[in-house]
Design an enzyme around this catalytic site. Structure first.
Site, PDB file in Angstrom:
ATOM      1  N   GLY A  14       0.815  -1.213   0.000  1.00 14.96           N
ATOM      2  CA  GLY A  14       0.000   0.000   0.000  1.00 14.96           C
ATOM      3  C   GLY A  14       0.844   1.256   0.000  1.00 14.96           C
ATOM      4  O   GLY A  14       0.621   2.164   0.812  1.00 14.96           O
ATOM      5  N   SER A  16       1.313   3.681  -2.408  1.00 12.41           N
ATOM      6  CA  SER A  16       1.091   4.700  -3.436  1.00 12.41           C
ATOM      7  C   SER A  16       0.474   5.990  -2.909  1.00 12.41           C
ATOM      8  O   SER A  16       0.374   6.974  -3.644  1.00 12.41           O
ATOM      9  CB  SER A  16       0.200   4.140  -4.552  1.00 12.41           C
ATOM     10  OG  SER A  16      -1.080   3.799  -4.058  1.00 12.41           O
ATOM     11  N   ARG A  17       0.057   6.001  -1.640  1.00  9.24           N
ATOM     12  CA  ARG A  17      -0.571   7.219  -1.109  1.00  9.24           C
ATOM     13  C   ARG A  17      -0.467   7.246   0.409  1.00  9.24           C
ATOM     14  O   ARG A  17      -0.141   6.253   1.047  1.00  9.24           O
ATOM     15  CB  ARG A  17      -2.048   7.294  -1.520  1.00  9.24           C
ATOM     16  CG  ARG A  17      -2.883   6.134  -1.029  1.00  9.24           C
ATOM     17  CD  ARG A  17      -4.283   6.152  -1.619  1.00  9.24           C
ATOM     18  NE  ARG A  17      -5.053   7.284  -1.145  1.00  9.24           N
ATOM     19  CZ  ARG A  17      -5.827   7.259  -0.062  1.00  9.24           C
ATOM     20  NH1 ARG A  17      -5.932   6.163   0.661  1.00  9.24           N
ATOM     21  NH2 ARG A  17      -6.500   8.327   0.304  1.00  9.24           N
ATOM     22  N   ASN A  91       1.599  -2.157   5.366  1.00 11.79           N
ATOM     23  CA  ASN A  91       0.926  -0.878   5.545  1.00 11.79           C
ATOM     24  C   ASN A  91      -0.472  -0.841   4.937  1.00 11.79           C
ATOM     25  O   ASN A  91      -1.328  -0.087   5.390  1.00 11.79           O
ATOM     26  CB  ASN A  91       1.782   0.236   4.919  1.00 11.79           C
ATOM     27  CG  ASN A  91       1.052   1.545   4.831  1.00 11.79           C
ATOM     28  OD1 ASN A  91       0.862   2.247   5.828  1.00 11.79           O
ATOM     29  ND2 ASN A  91       0.609   1.899   3.629  1.00 11.79           N
ATOM     30  N   TYR A 156     -12.198  -2.195  12.062  1.00 10.40           N
ATOM     31  CA  TYR A 156     -10.850  -1.629  11.918  1.00 10.40           C
ATOM     32  C   TYR A 156     -10.044  -1.810  13.205  1.00 10.40           C
ATOM     33  O   TYR A 156      -8.879  -2.246  13.180  1.00 10.40           O
ATOM     34  CB  TYR A 156     -10.975  -0.156  11.563  1.00 10.40           C
ATOM     35  CG  TYR A 156      -9.679   0.566  11.312  1.00 10.40           C
ATOM     36  CD1 TYR A 156      -8.996   0.425  10.112  1.00 10.40           C
ATOM     37  CD2 TYR A 156      -9.139   1.424  12.269  1.00 10.40           C
ATOM     38  CE1 TYR A 156      -7.815   1.100   9.865  1.00 10.40           C
ATOM     39  CE2 TYR A 156      -7.957   2.107  12.041  1.00 10.40           C
ATOM     40  CZ  TYR A 156      -7.294   1.948  10.836  1.00 10.40           C
ATOM     41  OH  TYR A 156      -6.117   2.620  10.604  1.00 10.40           O
ATOM     42  N   ALA A 158     -10.414  -4.009  15.540  1.00  8.85           N
ATOM     43  CA  ALA A 158     -10.097  -5.420  15.757  1.00  8.85           C
ATOM     44  C   ALA A 158      -8.848  -5.827  14.981  1.00  8.85           C
ATOM     45  O   ALA A 158      -7.981  -6.542  15.505  1.00  8.85           O
ATOM     46  CB  ALA A 158     -11.283  -6.294  15.354  1.00  8.85           C
ATOM     47  N   LYS A 160      -6.403  -3.815  13.897  1.00 10.12           N
ATOM     48  CA  LYS A 160      -5.208  -3.099  14.354  1.00 10.12           C
ATOM     49  C   LYS A 160      -4.746  -3.604  15.726  1.00 10.12           C
ATOM     50  O   LYS A 160      -3.542  -3.642  16.009  1.00 10.12           O
ATOM     51  CB  LYS A 160      -5.492  -1.598  14.386  1.00 10.12           C
ATOM     52  CG  LYS A 160      -5.781  -1.006  13.007  1.00 10.12           C
ATOM     53  CD  LYS A 160      -4.652  -1.278  12.021  1.00 10.12           C
ATOM     54  CE  LYS A 160      -4.906  -0.675  10.665  1.00 10.12           C
ATOM     55  NZ  LYS A 160      -3.785  -0.894   9.717  1.00 10.12           N
ATOM     56  N   ILE A 189      -3.063  11.457  11.755  1.00 10.92           N
ATOM     57  CA  ILE A 189      -1.948  11.881  10.915  1.00 10.92           C
ATOM     58  C   ILE A 189      -2.454  12.750   9.776  1.00 10.92           C
ATOM     59  O   ILE A 189      -3.499  12.486   9.182  1.00 10.92           O
ATOM     60  CB  ILE A 189      -1.188  10.650  10.352  1.00 10.92           C
ATOM     61  CG1 ILE A 189      -0.732   9.732  11.499  1.00 10.92           C
ATOM     62  CG2 ILE A 189      -0.002  11.099   9.511  1.00 10.92           C
ATOM     63  CD1 ILE A 189       0.204  10.379  12.503  1.00 10.92           C
TER      64      ILE A 189
END
Length: 248
Positions: A14, A16-17, A91, A156, A158, A160, A189
Site C-alpha cells: 500500500g 502509493s498514497r 501498511n 478496523y 479489531a 489493528k 496523521i
C-alpha cells in the site's frame, strides 16, 4: 543481476498514497523499495518518479495481498530478482466504518481480509527467505485505535489490535533467525484524507490531542526508518504508539 540481489531492499504494501507513500519516500534514502498498489497505476507511477528524482529506486507492483496466490506471486517475483528483503512493511489497509449493531457482514469481512489476512499472506510468503538469511525485520502499521476505541470502527480496531498480538508472537517465533518484528500505532496523521476535514472539525480534533496538532507522515516514516536500522537492533515484539498523547 548480482548487483540487484546484493543491494538491500524493502517491501512496502500500500505504498502509493498517504502514510505508505511517505514510507516509500523515506526508506528510499537507505534501500531499494518495492511497493504494492491495488488499482491506481497512475498514482503508483508518480511515487516511482518522485523516488527517481531523489536519486533512489522504487518499483510499483500491483498486488492485492488479501489474495494468498497474489501474495505468493509477489514473493516469487521479488525473491527471484532481488533476493531476501531487508524488511517487509505491512501498511496496506481499508476502512468500512459503521456501528457494530448495524454493520453489514461484508464490511466486517472486507476489513478483516484487507487489514489482517493480507498481513498473514504477505509476511508468510517472504519469511522463509528472510529466515534463511538470518536477518531482517517485519513492521506492522497498526493504529491508536488498537488501544483507544473509536465509535464506528469495530472492524478496523479489531484488525489493528490483532497486529499488536501478532507482533509479539511473531517476534518470539523469529528471534532465533535474527528477525525483529514490531508495530507502529499512529494516531491522527495529516494525510490527504485529513485535507477533506472541515476546518472547524479539524480544530476540534487538534484540541483533543495533548500536543494540539496532527502528526505528520514524515514523523511516522522516520520512526519506521529507525526501527529498520541497526540503531533499533535490540527492539522487537513492541507496538510503539505515536499519537501526540491522545491515548495517554
Amino acid at each position: 543481476m548480482q548487483d540487484e540481489i546484493m543491494q538491500p531492499w524493502v517491501l512496502v504494501t500500500g505504498g502509493s498514497r498517504g502514510i505508505g507513500k511517505g514510507l516509500v519516500l523515506e526508506l528510499a534514502k537507505d534501500y531499494r523499495v518495492v511497493f504494492t498498489y491495488k488499482s491506481n497505476a497512475e498514482q503508483a507511477r508518480a511515487v516511482e518518479e518522485a523516488v527517481l528524482r531523489m536519486g533512489g529506486e522504487a518499483y510499483a507492483v500491483q498486488c492485492d495481498g488479501s489474495d494468498p496466490e497474489a501474495a505468493k506471486r509477489l514473493a516469487t517475483q521479488c525473491l527471484e530478482r532481488f533476493g531476501a528483503p531487508h524488511a517487509v512493511i505491512n501498511n496496506a489497509g481499508v476502512t468500512r466504518d459503521g456501528l457494530m449493531m448495524s454493520m453489514p457482514l461484508a464490511s466486517w469481512r472486507d476489513v478483516i481480509s484487507a487489514n489482517l489476512d493480507a498481513v498473514f499472506h504477505v509476511t508468510q510468503a517472504f519469511l522463509p527467505a528472510m529466515c534463511g538469511e538470518k536477518r531482517g525485520a517485519v513492521l506492522l502499521m497498526s493504529s491508536v485505535t488498537a488501544v483507544k476505541g473509536n465509535m464506528g470502527q469495530a472492524n478496523y480496531a479489531a484488525t489493528k489490535a490483532a497486529m499488536a498480538g501478532l507482533a509479539r508472537t511473531l517476534a518470539l517465533e523469529t528471534a532465533r533467525f535474527k528477525i525483529r518484528v514490531n508495530a507502529i500505532a499512529p494516531g491522527l496523521i495529516d494525510t490527504d484524507m485529513a485535507d477533506g476535514i472541515p476546518e472547524k472539525a479539524r480544530q476540534q480534533l487538534e484540541k483533543n490531542i495533548p500536543l494540539r496538532r496532527l502528526g505528520t507522515v514524515g514523523e511516522v516514516a522516520g520512526l519506521a526508518r529507525y526501527l529498520l536500522s541497526d540503531a533499533a537492533a535490540y527492539i522487537t515484539g513492541q507496538t510503539i504508539v505515536m499519537d501526540g498523547g491522545l491515548s495517554s
